[in-house]
Motif scaffolding. Sequence first.
Motif, mmCIF file in Angstrom:
data_model
loop_
_atom_site.group_PDB
_atom_site.id
_atom_site.type_symbol
_atom_site.label_atom_id
_atom_site.label_comp_id
_atom_site.label_asym_id
_atom_site.label_seq_id
_atom_site.Cartn_x
_atom_site.Cartn_y
_atom_site.Cartn_z
ATOM 1 N N VAL A 147 8.165 3.360 -5.283
ATOM 2 C CA VAL A 147 8.873 3.356 -3.989
ATOM 3 C C VAL A 147 10.206 3.327 -4.536
ATOM 4 O O VAL A 147 11.222 4.232 -4.059
ATOM 5 N N ASN A 148 10.826 2.557 -5.358
ATOM 6 C CA ASN A 148 12.353 2.877 -5.731
ATOM 7 C C ASN A 148 12.506 4.267 -6.460
ATOM 8 O O ASN A 148 13.651 4.515 -6.375
ATOM 9 N N ILE A 149 11.743 4.485 -7.343
ATOM 10 C CA ILE A 149 12.025 5.688 -7.883
ATOM 11 C C ILE A 149 12.063 6.766 -6.837
ATOM 12 O O ILE A 149 13.166 7.730 -7.132
ATOM 13 N N ASN A 150 11.599 6.728 -6.054
ATOM 14 C CA ASN A 150 11.633 7.898 -4.893
ATOM 15 C C ASN A 150 12.869 7.700 -4.340
ATOM 16 O O ASN A 150 13.477 8.712 -4.006
ATOM 17 N N SER A 151 13.524 6.426 -3.817
ATOM 18 C CA SER A 151 14.638 6.390 -3.256
ATOM 19 C C SER A 151 15.902 6.676 -4.130
ATOM 20 O O SER A 151 16.954 7.402 -3.709
ATOM 21 N N ILE A 152 15.548 6.615 -5.554
ATOM 22 C CA ILE A 152 16.730 6.817 -6.385
ATOM 23 C C ILE A 152 16.957 8.413 -6.636
ATOM 24 O O ILE A 152 17.996 8.739 -6.512
ATOM 25 N N CYS A 153 15.851 8.898 -6.677
ATOM 26 C CA CYS A 153 15.725 10.508 -6.732
ATOM 27 C C CYS A 153 16.119 11.110 -5.709
ATOM 28 O O CYS A 153 16.772 12.391 -5.711
ATOM 29 N N SER B 218 0.686 -1.340 0.094
ATOM 30 C CA SER B 218 -0.007 -0.018 0.073
ATOM 31 C C SER B 218 0.953 1.307 0.069
ATOM 32 O O SER B 218 1.746 1.273 0.861
ATOM 33 N N ILE B 219 0.772 1.971 -0.884
ATOM 34 C CA ILE B 219 1.457 3.231 -1.159
ATOM 35 C C ILE B 219 0.837 4.545 -0.998
ATOM 36 O O ILE B 219 -0.588 4.406 -1.102
ATOM 37 N N ASP B 220 1.453 5.604 -0.512
ATOM 38 C CA ASP B 220 0.632 7.047 -0.680
ATOM 39 C C ASP B 220 1.063 7.830 -2.260
ATOM 40 O O ASP B 220 2.042 8.088 -2.256
ATOM 41 N N LEU B 221 0.105 7.747 -2.876
ATOM 42 C CA LEU B 221 0.412 7.963 -4.221
ATOM 43 C C LEU B 221 0.607 9.578 -4.394
ATOM 44 O O LEU B 221 1.035 10.085 -5.396
ATOM 45 N N ASP B 222 -0.146 10.352 -3.136
ATOM 46 C CA ASP B 222 0.029 11.909 -3.272
ATOM 47 C C ASP B 222 1.634 12.277 -2.782
ATOM 48 O O ASP B 222 1.875 13.098 -3.593
ATOM 49 N N ILE B 223 2.209 11.202 -2.353
ATOM 50 C CA ILE B 223 3.745 11.525 -1.914
ATOM 51 C C ILE B 223 4.558 10.753 -3.091
ATOM 52 O O ILE B 223 5.549 11.449 -3.456
ATOM 53 N N VAL C 52 0.376 -6.039 -12.336
ATOM 54 C CA VAL C 52 0.825 -4.918 -12.864
ATOM 55 C C VAL C 52 0.770 -3.619 -11.811
ATOM 56 O O VAL C 52 1.803 -2.857 -11.642
ATOM 57 N N GLU C 53 -0.391 -3.572 -11.305
ATOM 58 C CA GLU C 53 -0.421 -2.362 -10.175
ATOM 59 C C GLU C 53 0.528 -2.632 -9.059
ATOM 60 O O GLU C 53 1.362 -1.794 -8.819
ATOM 61 N N GLY C 54 0.885 -3.789 -8.818
ATOM 62 C CA GLY C 54 1.829 -4.150 -7.747
ATOM 63 C C GLY C 54 3.292 -3.677 -8.283
ATOM 64 O O GLY C 54 4.030 -3.225 -7.639
ATOM 65 N N GLU C 55 3.756 -4.135 -9.505
ATOM 66 C CA GLU C 55 4.926 -3.628 -10.150
ATOM 67 C C GLU C 55 4.900 -2.003 -10.059
ATOM 68 O O GLU C 55 6.063 -1.439 -10.005
ATOM 69 N N ILE C 56 3.912 -1.537 -10.399
ATOM 70 C CA ILE C 56 4.013 -0.042 -10.524
ATOM 71 C C ILE C 56 4.502 0.638 -9.005
ATOM 72 O O ILE C 56 5.013 1.475 -8.908
ATOM 73 N N GLU C 57 3.594 0.077 -8.174
ATOM 74 C CA GLU C 57 3.919 0.551 -6.723
ATOM 75 C C GLU C 57 5.289 0.327 -6.476
ATOM 76 O O GLU C 57 5.977 0.957 -5.723
ATOM 77 N N GLU C 58 5.803 -0.772 -6.730
ATOM 78 C CA GLU C 58 7.235 -1.177 -6.266
ATOM 79 C C GLU C 58 8.088 0.004 -7.174
ATOM 80 O O GLU C 58 8.978 0.624 -6.541
ATOM 81 N N ALA C 59 7.968 0.384 -8.519
ATOM 82 C CA ALA C 59 8.517 1.032 -8.911
ATOM 83 C C ALA C 59 8.424 2.444 -8.627
ATOM 84 O O ALA C 59 9.634 3.186 -8.387
ATOM 85 N N TYR D 292 -3.056 3.293 -13.894
ATOM 86 C CA TYR D 292 -3.134 3.016 -12.463
ATOM 87 C C TYR D 292 -3.433 4.429 -11.833
ATOM 88 O O TYR D 292 -4.371 4.359 -10.896
ATOM 89 N N TYR D 293 -2.776 5.620 -12.341
ATOM 90 C CA TYR D 293 -3.100 6.675 -11.619
ATOM 91 C C TYR D 293 -4.569 7.176 -11.681
ATOM 92 O O TYR D 293 -5.257 7.635 -10.967
ATOM 93 N N LEU D 294 -5.131 7.157 -13.031
ATOM 94 C CA LEU D 294 -6.613 7.577 -13.287
ATOM 95 C C LEU D 294 -7.211 6.678 -12.300
ATOM 96 O O LEU D 294 -8.537 7.016 -11.966
ATOM 97 N N LYS D 295 -6.950 5.407 -12.260
ATOM 98 C CA LYS D 295 -7.868 4.343 -11.532
ATOM 99 C C LYS D 295 -7.824 4.940 -9.974
ATOM 100 O O LYS D 295 -8.951 5.076 -9.302
ATOM 101 N N LYS D 296 -6.672 4.938 -9.626
ATOM 102 C CA LYS D 296 -6.740 4.925 -8.226
ATOM 103 C C LYS D 296 -6.986 6.648 -7.678
ATOM 104 O O LYS D 296 -7.448 6.918 -6.541
ATOM 105 N N LYS D 297 -6.666 7.473 -8.525
ATOM 106 C CA LYS D 297 -6.799 9.072 -8.038
ATOM 107 C C LYS D 297 -8.437 9.538 -8.356
ATOM 108 O O LYS D 297 -8.665 10.524 -7.866
ATOM 109 N N MET D 298 -8.881 8.933 -9.469
ATOM 110 C CA MET D 298 -9.939 9.594 -10.075
ATOM 111 C C MET D 298 -11.065 8.623 -10.418
ATOM 112 O O MET D 298 -11.975 8.818 -11.016
ATOM 113 N N ASN D 299 -10.748 7.283 -10.100
ATOM 114 C CA ASN D 299 -11.969 6.352 -10.402
ATOM 115 C C ASN D 299 -12.335 6.117 -11.819
ATOM 116 O O ASN D 299 -13.419 5.795 -12.042
#
Length: 173
Positions: free
Chosen positions: A138-144, A2-7, A129-136, A98-105
């Motif tokens: 999290v990793n993108i945040n740590s790389i950046c 579970s991730i916080d997409l706003d962050i 794929v949703e799980g893969e996006i969430e993992e990505a 994923y973004y359209l689904k999670k943030k805007m239904n």
Amino acid sequence: MSIDLDILKVQGVKINYYYVCKRKLWMFSKGITMESNNDRVMSGKIVHERSYPRVKNKESLVDDILKLDMITSEYVREVKISSKMKKADEMQLYYYLYYLKKKMNIDKKGLINYVTEKKQEEVVLTSDVEGEIEEALVNINSICESKYPPTLQKLPYCTKCAYYEFCFVKEEN
Ligand code: SF4
């Protein structure tokens, strides 16, 4: 997961770079941009401008972060020059879905138009794929967030990359 997409939300290009090269992602995130001088990027921009000439207002900006090439009642559509970076292109489009689904239904399918090969590919978001996006994300945040770039690794497409000189050309004494 579970991730916080706003962050963790990012521009689509960061998802793309994450799958192309994590070092490229890091440099882009630090504002090191050499893309505008690169022929491949320039031709990509021209391809985008010339695609769907009969359709007005093609690009849509969502939440000031996602730049969608085109959105229809059924699809989010992306235009790419070729399928050489297929995985990265697919994941970028999956991220939009994923973004359209999670943030805007909003539930849509994706369609990638590969201009050179004159072919289209449909993508449909799944829970895997949703799980893969969430993992990505999290990793993108740590790389950046990292102070240092990921270790240099020679990739088959490095010579065509806008950052090639940055990565490989050594200073002359
Ligand atoms: S030149 Fe290669 S290692 Fe450097 S950013 Fe580009 S793809 Fe990554």
